[in-house]
Design a protein around this motif. Structure first.
Motif, short mmCIF file in Angstrom:
data_model
loop_
_atom_site.label_atom_id
_atom_site.label_comp_id
_atom_site.label_asym_id
_atom_site.label_seq_id
_atom_site.Cartn_x
_atom_site.Cartn_y
_atom_site.Cartn_z
N HIS A 82 0.86 -1.19 0.00
CA HIS A 82 0.00 0.00 0.00
C HIS A 82 0.90 1.24 0.00
O HIS A 82 1.68 1.44 0.93
CB HIS A 82 -0.91 0.00 1.24
N MET A 83 0.78 2.05 -1.05
CA MET A 83 1.68 3.19 -1.21
C MET A 83 1.50 4.21 -0.09
O MET A 83 2.45 4.90 0.30
CB MET A 83 1.46 3.85 -2.57
N GLY A 84 0.29 4.31 0.45
CA GLY A 84 0.07 5.24 1.56
C GLY A 84 0.89 4.85 2.78
O GLY A 84 1.44 5.70 3.49
N PHE A 85 0.98 3.56 3.04
CA PHE A 85 1.79 3.08 4.16
C PHE A 85 3.26 3.34 3.89
O PHE A 85 4.02 3.73 4.79
CB PHE A 85 1.54 1.58 4.38
N VAL A 86 3.69 3.13 2.64
CA VAL A 86 5.08 3.42 2.26
C VAL A 86 5.38 4.89 2.49
O VAL A 86 6.43 5.25 3.05
CB VAL A 86 5.31 3.03 0.79
N ARG A 87 4.46 5.75 2.08
CA ARG A 87 4.66 7.19 2.26
C ARG A 87 4.83 7.55 3.73
O ARG A 87 5.73 8.30 4.10
CB ARG A 87 3.46 7.95 1.68
N ARG A 88 3.96 6.99 4.57
CA ARG A 88 4.03 7.32 6.00
C ARG A 88 5.33 6.80 6.63
O ARG A 88 5.89 7.43 7.53
CB ARG A 88 2.81 6.76 6.72
N ALA A 89 5.80 5.65 6.13
CA ALA A 89 7.06 5.12 6.65
C ALA A 89 8.24 6.02 6.27
O ALA A 89 9.17 6.23 7.06
CB ALA A 89 7.29 3.70 6.13
N ILE A 90 8.21 6.56 5.06
CA ILE A 90 9.28 7.47 4.63
C ILE A 90 9.22 8.75 5.45
O ILE A 90 10.24 9.24 5.95
CB ILE A 90 9.17 7.78 3.12
N VAL A 91 8.02 9.31 5.60
CA VAL A 91 7.85 10.53 6.41
C VAL A 91 8.31 10.27 7.85
O VAL A 91 8.89 11.14 8.50
CB VAL A 91 6.39 11.00 6.39
#
Length: 296
Positions: free
Chosen positions: A219-228
């Motif tokens: 899930h790209m949203g989860f990836v985004r939050r992990a990067i942030v």
């Protein structure tokens, strides 16, 4: 005889069962069966052969179905003419979208509903446009990648590339990579594609970079939050992280390197009788989403 029941009949035919039609329209199965029975009674004709395993059209049902498609298309066009005159579009639109696209799509849809407050939006997450568009009775679907089925109309929304990002906190702690080779020394956050493939080979126009994947998710949203959150460096479309980029919660690194791009499409059934609200939303998104993508 109601137009809603005639539309229901065509959906049952397309999906092949009362249960599938009920699921697509969020109705009880008994409601669908009852309404089709009432339609048959009003026509004094049996439209379906019903067995425990199969539902198929009778000769009367086959003839009625094909004629009805033309009639319903004409009805939809006539309704659109009235709405064009009144300039007050009213109705419901069911849209299928990729779960990763919610951040880019939500502000655009909010703006659309401010413009047309009497239009209701029903959003559904989809993974396979060719089946979901019928099983969920969607008016159109947003799809990324190749369009395989020629039975649909596909309008290109934009070409979506990916860039390399990290949080300021991560870069302060681990340093900023100056070359692609230095990426191998960093911890990477990787997307896992729907087929299970791990995206740990970042495909750039001039290079393919192998990274050390520390964390992955489909899930790209989860990836985004992990990067942030500072868990590592990631490779993702800026359109899916506009808020984080604009607030500088994400910083682009190695900006001189560009990824290969993938087309994103608006896909809908090949029919002339598309509703006015649906047409308005399609035209709006074709303009609004590329403009938002330009902010990145």
């Amino acid at each position: 005889m109601r137009i809603e029941d005639l539309n229901l009949f065509t959906i049952v035919v397309k999906l092949g069962s009362f249960t599938a039609a009920a699921n697509a329209l969020d109705l009880p199965r008994a409601n669908v069966s009852r309404r089709i029975g009432e339609l048959e009674k009003s026509l004094n004709a049996q439209l379906f052969f019903r067995t425990t395993r199969q539902l198929r059209l009778t000769q009367h049902g086959e003839a009625y179905y094909h004629e009805l498609l033309t009639v319903l298309e004409g009805f939809e066009q006539a309704k659109n003419k009235l709405l064009d005159i009144d300039e007050k579009p009213v109705g419901k639109i069911k849209v299928g979208f990729l779960p990763e696209s919610d951040e880019a799509l939500q502000p655009a849809l909010a703006k659309f509903q401010q413009m047309y407050p009497e239009i209701e939006l029903d959003l559904r997450i989809t993974n396979n446009y060719a089946t979901d568009i019928y099983t969920q009775a969607l008016d159109f679907v947003i799809h990324a990648g190749k369009v395989q089925d020629s039975g649909f109309i596909a309008r290109r929304l934009l070409s979506l590339g990916r860039s390399i990002y990290a949080s300021p906190e991560y870069l302060n702690k681990h340093g900023v990579p100056k070359t692609l080779q230095q990426l191998a020394q960093h911890e990477a956050i990787c997307y896992r594609w729907p087929d299970g493939t791990l995206d740990d080979k970042w495909d750039l126009i001039t290079d393919i970079v192998n990274v050390n994947c520390r964390f992955s998710c489909n899930h790209m949203g989860f990836v985004r939050r992990a990067i942030v959150g500072g868990q590592g460096i990631g490779f993702m479309p800026p359109l899916f992280a506009l808020a984080a980029i604009e607030s500088q919660s994400l910083v682009r690194i190695l900006p001189e390197y560009e990824s290969k791009k993938e087309d994103v499409w608006l896909i809908y059934p090949d029919r002339k009788g598309i509703s006015l609200p649906t047409r308005l939303l399609i035209d709006f998104l074709l303009q609004e989403i590329p403009e938002r993508a330009g902010l990145s």
